[in-house]
Design a protein around this motif. Sequence first.
Motif, PDB file in Angstrom:
ATOM      1  N   ASP A  30     -36.523  18.025  21.202  1.00  0.00           N
ATOM      2  CA  ASP A  30     -36.692  17.097  20.088  1.00  0.00           C
ATOM      3  C   ASP A  30     -37.111  17.904  18.865  1.00  0.00           C
ATOM      4  OD1 ASP A  30     -36.933  14.825  18.542  1.00  0.00           O
ATOM      5  OD2 ASP A  30     -38.954  14.359  19.237  1.00  0.00           O
ATOM      6  N   GLY A  31     -36.335  17.793  17.802  1.00  0.00           N
ATOM      7  CA  GLY A  31     -36.678  18.490  16.577  1.00  0.00           C
ATOM      8  C   GLY A  31     -36.696  19.991  16.709  1.00  0.00           C
ATOM      9  N   GLY A  32     -35.874  20.520  17.600  1.00  0.00           N
ATOM     10  CA  GLY A  32     -35.808  21.964  17.775  1.00  0.00           C
ATOM     11  C   GLY A  32     -36.837  22.529  18.715  1.00  0.00           C
ATOM     12  N   HIS A  33     -37.668  21.683  19.327  1.00  0.00           N
ATOM     13  CA  HIS A  33     -38.702  22.147  20.248  1.00  0.00           C
ATOM     14  C   HIS A  33     -38.551  21.436  21.585  1.00  0.00           C
ATOM     15  CE1 HIS A  33     -40.806  24.289  17.089  1.00  0.00           C
ATOM     16  NE2 HIS A  33     -40.715  23.210  16.332  1.00  0.00           N
ATOM     17  N   SER A  34     -38.994  22.111  22.650  1.00  0.00           N
ATOM     18  CA  SER A  34     -39.012  21.498  23.977  1.00  0.00           C
ATOM     19  C   SER A  34     -40.328  20.765  24.167  1.00  0.00           C
ATOM     20  CB  SER A  34     -38.849  22.567  25.059  1.00  0.00           C
ATOM     21  OG  SER A  34     -37.544  23.098  25.041  1.00  0.00           O
ATOM     22  N   LEU A  35     -40.237  19.488  24.513  1.00  0.00           N
ATOM     23  CA  LEU A  35     -41.407  18.642  24.698  1.00  0.00           C
ATOM     24  C   LEU A  35     -41.399  18.049  26.098  1.00  0.00           C
ATOM     25  CD1 LEU A  35     -41.307  16.626  21.347  1.00  0.00           C
ATOM     26  CD2 LEU A  35     -42.480  18.792  21.792  1.00  0.00           C
ATOM     27  N   VAL A  36     -42.581  17.767  26.604  1.00  0.00           N
ATOM     28  CA  VAL A  36     -42.703  17.038  27.863  1.00  0.00           C
ATOM     29  C   VAL A  36     -42.366  15.581  27.599  1.00  0.00           C
ATOM     30  CG1 VAL A  36     -44.283  16.322  29.693  1.00  0.00           C
ATOM     31  CG2 VAL A  36     -44.434  18.631  28.737  1.00  0.00           C
ATOM     32  N   THR A  37     -41.403  15.045  28.339  1.00  0.00           N
ATOM     33  CA  THR A  37     -40.993  13.652  28.132  1.00  0.00           C
ATOM     34  C   THR A  37     -41.570  12.705  29.173  1.00  0.00           C
ATOM     35  OG1 THR A  37     -38.949  14.037  29.377  1.00  0.00           O
ATOM     36  CG2 THR A  37     -38.860  14.344  26.983  1.00  0.00           C
ATOM     37  N   ALA A 372     -43.741  22.096  25.602  1.00  0.00           N
ATOM     38  CA  ALA A 372     -43.547  22.595  26.967  1.00  0.00           C
ATOM     39  C   ALA A 372     -43.889  24.080  27.015  1.00  0.00           C
ATOM     40  CB  ALA A 372     -42.116  22.352  27.422  1.00  0.00           C
ATOM     41  N   GLU A 373     -45.181  24.359  27.002  1.00  0.00           N
ATOM     42  CA  GLU A 373     -45.707  25.726  27.084  1.00  0.00           C
ATOM     43  C   GLU A 373     -46.646  25.761  28.281  1.00  0.00           C
ATOM     44  OE1 GLU A 373     -45.696  28.331  24.370  1.00  0.00           O
ATOM     45  OE2 GLU A 373     -44.156  27.242  23.234  1.00  0.00           O
ATOM     46  N   PHE A 374     -46.287  26.535  29.314  1.00  0.00           N
ATOM     47  CA  PHE A 374     -47.016  26.477  30.574  1.00  0.00           C
ATOM     48  C   PHE A 374     -47.213  27.854  31.196  1.00  0.00           C
ATOM     49  CE2 PHE A 374     -44.816  22.318  30.440  1.00  0.00           C
ATOM     50  CZ  PHE A 374     -45.910  21.472  30.590  1.00  0.00           C
ATOM     51  N   LEU A 375     -48.269  27.941  31.988  1.00  0.00           N
ATOM     52  CA  LEU A 375     -48.473  29.044  32.916  1.00  0.00           C
ATOM     53  C   LEU A 375     -48.641  28.444  34.301  1.00  0.00           C
ATOM     54  CD1 LEU A 375     -49.162  31.885  33.921  1.00  0.00           C
ATOM     55  CD2 LEU A 375     -51.536  31.476  33.202  1.00  0.00           C
ATOM     56  N   ALA A 376     -47.746  28.816  35.211  1.00  0.00           N
ATOM     57  CA  ALA A 376     -47.849  28.405  36.606  1.00  0.00           C
ATOM     58  C   ALA A 376     -48.343  29.598  37.413  1.00  0.00           C
ATOM     59  CB  ALA A 376     -46.494  27.932  37.126  1.00  0.00           C
ATOM     60  N   VAL A 377     -49.447  29.398  38.139  1.00  0.00           N
ATOM     61  CA  VAL A 377     -50.070  30.478  38.911  1.00  0.00           C
ATOM     62  C   VAL A 377     -50.116  30.051  40.370  1.00  0.00           C
ATOM     63  CG1 VAL A 377     -52.076  31.983  39.132  1.00  0.00           C
ATOM     64  CG2 VAL A 377     -51.534  30.963  36.923  1.00  0.00           C
ATOM     65  N   ARG A 378     -49.672  30.927  41.273  1.00  0.00           N
ATOM     66  CA  ARG A 378     -49.696  30.578  42.687  1.00  0.00           C
ATOM     67  C   ARG A 378     -51.134  30.382  43.148  1.00  0.00           C
ATOM     68  NH1 ARG A 378     -46.029  30.399  46.395  1.00  0.00           N
ATOM     69  NH2 ARG A 378     -44.515  31.644  45.207  1.00  0.00           N
ATOM     70  N   GLY A 379     -51.407  29.223  43.732  1.00  0.00           N
ATOM     71  CA  GLY A 379     -52.758  28.934  44.202  1.00  0.00           C
ATOM     72  C   GLY A 379     -52.879  27.476  44.561  1.00  0.00           C
ATOM     73  N   SER A 380     -54.046  27.110  45.078  1.00  0.00           N
ATOM     74  CA  SER A 380     -54.247  25.751  45.588  1.00  0.00           C
ATOM     75  C   SER A 380     -55.053  24.871  44.652  1.00  0.00           C
ATOM     76  CB  SER A 380     -54.957  25.816  46.944  1.00  0.00           C
ATOM     77  OG  SER A 380     -56.219  26.478  46.815  1.00  0.00           O
ATOM     78  N   SER A 381     -55.808  25.470  43.732  1.00  0.00           N
ATOM     79  CA  SER A 381     -56.673  24.681  42.864  1.00  0.00           C
ATOM     80  C   SER A 381     -57.021  25.499  41.626  1.00  0.00           C
ATOM     81  CB  SER A 381     -57.966  24.288  43.589  1.00  0.00           C
ATOM     82  OG  SER A 381     -58.762  25.439  43.837  1.00  0.00           O
ATOM     83  N   LEU A 382     -57.631  24.842  40.668  1.00  0.00           N
ATOM     84  CA  LEU A 382     -58.037  25.531  39.446  1.00  0.00           C
ATOM     85  C   LEU A 382     -59.017  26.663  39.756  1.00  0.00           C
ATOM     86  CD1 LEU A 382     -57.957  25.551  36.296  1.00  0.00           C
ATOM     87  CD2 LEU A 382     -60.006  24.118  36.379  1.00  0.00           C
TER      88      LEU A 382
END
Length: 419
Positions: A30-37, A372-382
């Motif tokens: 949307d508007g040139g950016h990726s957003l979470v929908t 839509a800017e994310f870091l996914a880290v392998r693990g079970s909890s924060l």
Amino acid sequence: MDHPLPQRVSRLCGATLPDGSVVDLDIGRDGGHSLVTAVRPSAPDRIGETSDASIDLSGFVLLTAPAEPHAHLDKALSWDVLTPTFGNLGAAIDTWRQGSAELTEESFRSRATAAASALLRNGTTAIRSHVDILGGTDPMRGIRAVHSVRRRLSGLVDIEIVALTPPAADPGLLHAALDAGADLIGGAPHIAPDPIAELTRLLDIAEARGVGADLHVDEFLCGDHHTLAHFAERVAGWPAARTRTAGHCCRLGTMAADELDALLATVARSGVGIVSLPITNLYLQGWDDPVAMPRGLTALAALLDAGIPVAAGADNVRDPFNPIGRSDALETAALLITAGHLAPEVAVHLVTDGARAVLGLPEAGAKPGARAEFLAVRGSSLLDVVANAPADRIVIRDGAIVSISRTDHRTADFAVLEV
């Protein structure tokens, strides 16, 4: 996920959020950016779903992509080059001033590239870096070098440059730094002979050029040469969108409660954001107090209780101001927990959403309408990912995977070792 990078995605499946919920996310443009929908409870039939546009994140904790609010890309990775002695802030400043005179523009460029790339691999998608106006005949070579790194990494990580100004430097140098690519005025007024005059001089130039300021402020534990109150009062009338940031602010951590409360009321009215820098301040502060050594951090809990915007960053990485550091927001978060006594969710907030807010970046993360800017880290909890800081990570910038890191562990069978 063996695809050329960057790889744009439209769905993330089975991701564990910091609150423990497991969700699927849809991503659109949307508007040139990726957003979470959309964000919804994870559908069991999507677990294991991986395609060109859909990524299975089961077994990963999904965080808002960290932002680094206070780096020194020009200094980074210079410890082995300059071979400094261990010491306090004054010793580090002296080593850098002498050693940096011999560093070429290519040295600045190559080390800044390596440091920015490490931040990106670890999940950071936006960096604000202080860059020195140097001594000698070519004072802009560090700024030119970091500006070239910014162009080279454009589309992967956003880099903002603060011109870090020596006390009483010729104002023409500050204007030249802005012309060479710097975005903000920086400096350390508290180390000048007349801190208030130096602060006034820097802010006069910022106002004349219509730019913001990100200053090193009160980076000491004892003394009355405070500049934070004057900074806050001066910028309180600035346009709302103009940057006003104070880094370090170590003196807040040693102030008496009544003095601190009055100062924080002034800061809260000003819109100044505070950046805590635990690893460097833990290293540099307290050398004169071998008994009951202070932590050297700013007054984190009091700042948060006062409603003041707070972020945290990695600051120096393996340079005269800090011999260690891995350019990882999870390292900063861990130190905020152990040395700053913050709850894990608060510590992670300061290096992710809190850091983005202080930098003036758009809201990001697992919320409908957010970037839509994310870091996914392998693990079970924060807490698991902060405690272990696994290298298995997927970095998503503007809806595209820009970095994937994997580790492989092979350990001998204990039964075999007993034979």
